[in-house]
Design a protein around this motif. Structure first.
Motif, short mmCIF file in Angstrom:
data_model
loop_
_atom_site.label_atom_id
_atom_site.label_comp_id
_atom_site.label_asym_id
_atom_site.label_seq_id
_atom_site.Cartn_x
_atom_site.Cartn_y
_atom_site.Cartn_z
N LEU A 135 5.53 14.65 16.20
CA LEU A 135 4.44 13.94 15.51
C LEU A 135 4.71 12.44 15.42
CD1 LEU A 135 3.65 16.53 12.70
CD2 LEU A 135 2.12 15.85 14.58
N ILE A 136 5.95 12.07 15.25
CA ILE A 136 6.30 10.63 15.19
C ILE A 136 5.99 9.96 16.53
CG2 ILE A 136 8.25 9.02 15.07
CD1 ILE A 136 9.44 10.89 12.90
N LYS A 137 6.27 10.67 17.63
CA LYS A 137 5.94 10.13 18.95
C LYS A 137 4.42 10.00 19.10
CE LYS A 137 9.94 12.13 21.37
NZ LYS A 137 10.35 13.09 22.43
N ILE A 138 3.71 11.03 18.67
CA ILE A 138 2.24 11.02 18.79
C ILE A 138 1.63 9.91 17.95
CG2 ILE A 138 0.17 12.32 18.11
CD1 ILE A 138 1.66 14.87 19.03
N LYS A 139 2.17 9.68 16.76
CA LYS A 139 1.62 8.66 15.86
C LYS A 139 1.64 7.27 16.49
CE LYS A 139 1.97 6.80 11.18
NZ LYS A 139 2.68 6.83 9.88
N LYS A 140 2.63 6.99 17.30
CA LYS A 140 2.74 5.68 17.94
C LYS A 140 1.55 5.38 18.84
CE LYS A 140 7.82 5.58 17.91
NZ LYS A 140 9.05 5.61 18.74
N TYR A 141 0.91 6.44 19.36
CA TYR A 141 -0.23 6.26 20.27
C TYR A 141 -1.56 6.15 19.52
CZ TYR A 141 2.73 7.22 24.32
OH TYR A 141 3.70 7.16 25.30
N ASN A 142 -1.55 6.44 18.24
CA ASN A 142 -2.74 6.34 17.40
C ASN A 142 -3.96 7.05 18.02
OD1 ASN A 142 -4.18 5.52 15.10
ND2 ASN A 142 -4.95 3.69 16.13
N PRO A 143 -3.85 8.35 18.32
CA PRO A 143 -4.97 9.06 18.94
C PRO A 143 -6.11 9.29 17.95
CG PRO A 143 -3.26 10.61 18.34
CD PRO A 143 -2.70 9.24 18.07
N GLU A 144 -7.32 9.44 18.47
CA GLU A 144 -8.47 9.74 17.62
C GLU A 144 -8.46 11.21 17.19
OE1 GLU A 144 -12.15 7.31 19.22
OE2 GLU A 144 -10.95 8.08 20.89
N ALA A 145 -7.86 12.05 18.02
CA ALA A 145 -7.79 13.48 17.71
C ALA A 145 -6.50 14.06 18.29
CB ALA A 145 -8.99 14.22 18.28
N ILE A 146 -6.02 15.14 17.68
CA ILE A 146 -4.85 15.87 18.18
C ILE A 146 -5.26 17.30 18.44
CG2 ILE A 146 -2.49 16.63 17.71
CD1 ILE A 146 -2.22 14.31 15.74
N TYR A 147 -5.03 17.76 19.67
CA TYR A 147 -5.40 19.12 20.06
C TYR A 147 -4.16 20.01 19.97
CZ TYR A 147 -7.63 22.79 22.93
OH TYR A 147 -8.18 23.96 23.39
N LEU A 148 -4.22 20.99 19.08
CA LEU A 148 -3.09 21.90 18.85
C LEU A 148 -3.33 23.23 19.54
CD1 LEU A 148 -2.51 21.35 15.01
CD2 LEU A 148 -1.58 20.04 16.93
N VAL A 149 -2.33 23.73 20.23
CA VAL A 149 -2.41 25.05 20.87
C VAL A 149 -1.17 25.84 20.48
CG1 VAL A 149 -2.78 26.33 22.99
CG2 VAL A 149 -3.58 23.96 22.83
N GLY A 150 -1.35 26.88 19.69
CA GLY A 150 -0.20 27.67 19.25
C GLY A 150 -0.62 28.67 18.20
N HIS A 151 0.37 29.14 17.45
CA HIS A 151 0.12 30.16 16.43
C HIS A 151 -0.12 29.52 15.06
CE1 HIS A 151 2.88 32.64 19.25
NE2 HIS A 151 1.64 32.69 19.66
N ALA A 152 -0.69 30.31 14.17
CA ALA A 152 -1.05 29.80 12.85
C ALA A 152 0.15 29.28 12.07
CB ALA A 152 -1.75 30.90 12.05
N LYS A 153 1.28 29.99 12.16
CA LYS A 153 2.45 29.61 11.36
C LYS A 153 2.99 28.25 11.78
CE LYS A 153 6.70 31.54 9.46
NZ LYS A 153 7.60 32.73 9.46
N GLU A 154 3.25 28.08 13.07
CA GLU A 154 3.77 26.78 13.53
C GLU A 154 2.76 25.66 13.30
OE1 GLU A 154 5.85 29.67 16.54
OE2 GLU A 154 3.77 29.39 15.93
N ASN A 155 1.49 25.96 13.55
CA ASN A 155 0.47 24.93 13.36
C ASN A 155 0.25 24.57 11.91
OD1 ASN A 155 -0.15 24.25 16.02
ND2 ASN A 155 -1.56 25.97 16.24
N GLY A 156 0.57 25.49 11.01
CA GLY A 156 0.53 25.16 9.59
C GLY A 156 1.50 24.03 9.28
N HIS A 157 2.70 24.12 9.86
CA HIS A 157 3.70 23.05 9.68
C HIS A 157 3.24 21.75 10.34
CE1 HIS A 157 6.63 25.68 7.85
NE2 HIS A 157 6.54 26.53 8.86
N VAL A 158 2.61 21.86 11.52
CA VAL A 158 2.12 20.67 12.22
C VAL A 158 1.11 19.93 11.36
CG1 VAL A 158 0.80 19.81 14.18
CG2 VAL A 158 2.48 21.61 14.55
N VAL A 159 0.12 20.66 10.87
CA VAL A 159 -0.95 20.03 10.09
C VAL A 159 -0.40 19.40 8.81
CG1 VAL A 159 -3.09 20.48 8.83
CG2 VAL A 159 -2.70 21.58 11.04
N LYS A 160 0.43 20.13 8.10
CA LYS A 160 1.01 19.62 6.85
C LYS A 160 1.84 18.36 7.09
CE LYS A 160 3.76 21.25 2.88
NZ LYS A 160 4.88 20.30 2.91
#
Length: 370
Positions: free
Chosen positions: A209-234
């Motif tokens: 996420l720190i790498k992604i933040k540097k690019y300042n995207p308008e949207a982030i597309y997540l592909v994975g399971h609910a549990k891991e993506n829960g951590h991503v979103v939080k």
């Protein structure tokens, strides 16, 4: 004396064998390979509920031509090696001719060559585009990633997001959806600024996420399971990343809400077109029975395995317990009125279904009405 005892013993063995065979012939045994443990266990439990409800309904009405269905469940834990062990047991020990599942694409791709060689029909709930060419006996009652990835690319363009980051689980499922989205999005003038991956089961997504933040995207597309993506979103919100969060149906589950909480509000994702609150008589009747048995509404994974079980039972009833005849019957199936939508299979065994958009609102997964 000894000769007489030997004759009696042989007679007993013969009679026991006839009785055992007779009992075996009283049921149609089918296999089910699901992730019943590990990080994807929630999907497996939902899938098991769908199968269980379908079997209860079929058996309560006399079974298939007077014979009941017996399901042998095997746990793949969303791991290909365990899936291979499970399918070998089902085929060689339990002697099943049809299998419901798997759900994870990686497991389906691992077991497909074994089922194809053994001429055992499987109907998975997997989405990888690679499954399209997995074999004649390999069917799936779940849209290919080609549909979800393309639909999300069109949605993003429509919403005028032109710069997107992708973060996906590093397996066939994640790679499949991400590649389709990236291709379609790029064709329409969009730009994928960065693509990051993670291993199944990890919870610290901050490095990606720190790498992604540097690019300042308008949207982030997540592909994975609910549990891991829960951590991503939080963690994305904790890092003050304000990009619109997008996802696939894999994001739908209580783990997302339990982990991400309010951070998940407004997330948008694609899913096969199943509305749990539909007024369609077939869906309403299904929901009533599901509520009665499990005390809550069904979601898409249960609906899909429910339909898969009913379709397999329909084929067995028409053609007998013959995998070649079942396979041919599935290719000829037209507009089966399932609770997860009308079902047809193309020449590759891929289901033809529409995709819908859903969002998280007040910690609930709800269809987007447009």
């Amino acid at each position: 004396m000894q000769k007489g005892l030997l004759v009696i013993a042989l007679a007993i063995i013969l009679v026991f064998g006839v009785i055992t065979t007779s009992i075996a012939e009283e049921v149609y045994k089918i296999g089910a390979i699901l992730p019943l443990s590990g990080d994807a266990a929630q999907y497996g439990e939902w899938g098991k509920r769908g199968i269980s409800l379908a079997v209860d309904e079929i058996n309560s009405k006399g079974g298939i031509n007077g014979k009941k269905i017996e399901v042998v469940y095997e746990d793949d834990a969303a791991e290909p090696k365990k899936g291979v062990s499970a399918v070998n047991k089902l085929i060689n020990v339990d002697k099943v001719k049809v299998i419901i599942g798997p759900i994870p694409s990686t497991v389906t791709l691992a077991v497909a060559p074994i089922c194809e060689k053994a001429k055992v029909v499987i109907m998975s709930s997997s989405s990888s585009p690679a499954i399209t060419k997995a074999g004649d006996y390999i069917f799936r009652n779940w849209p290919s990633d080609d549909f979800e990835g393309s639909a999300m690319a069109n949605y993003v363009i429509k919403k005028k997001y032109r710069n997107v980051a992708i973060l996906h689980i590093n397996n066939e499922y994640g790679l499949g959806v991400a590649n389709v989205f990236k291709t379609e999005f790029s064709k329409q003038g969009g730009k994928v600024l960065i693509t990051e991956t993670y291993k199944q089961g990890i919870s610290d997504m901050r490095p990606q996420l720190i790498k992604i933040k540097k690019y300042n995207p308008e949207a982030i597309y997540l592909v994975g399971h609910a549990k891991e993506n829960g951590h991503v979103v939080k963690q994305a919100r904790e890092l003050n990343i304000k990009a619109q969060i997008l996802g696939t149906v894999g994001i739908e589950g209580p783990d997302l809400i339990n982990i991400a909480g309010d951070s998940a509000e407004g997330l948008v994702y694609t899913a096969p077109a199943f509305d749990p609150d539909s007024h369609d008589p077939t869906v309403k009747a299904y929901q009533q029975e599901y509520m009665k048995k499990f005390g809550k509404k069904s979601e898409i994974f249960a609906a899909t395995t429910y339909d898969a079980t009913k379709i397999m039972a329909l084929m067995i009833g028409k053609t007998g317990y013959n995998p070649d005849a079942i396979k041919d019957g599935l290719y000829k199936l037209k507009d089966y009125p399932g609770v997860s939508g009308k079902t047809n299979f193309d020449r590759n065994g891929d289901v033809i279904k529409s995709v819908m958009f859903k969002t998280v609102k007040n910690k609930q997964f709800v269809p987007i009405k447009e």
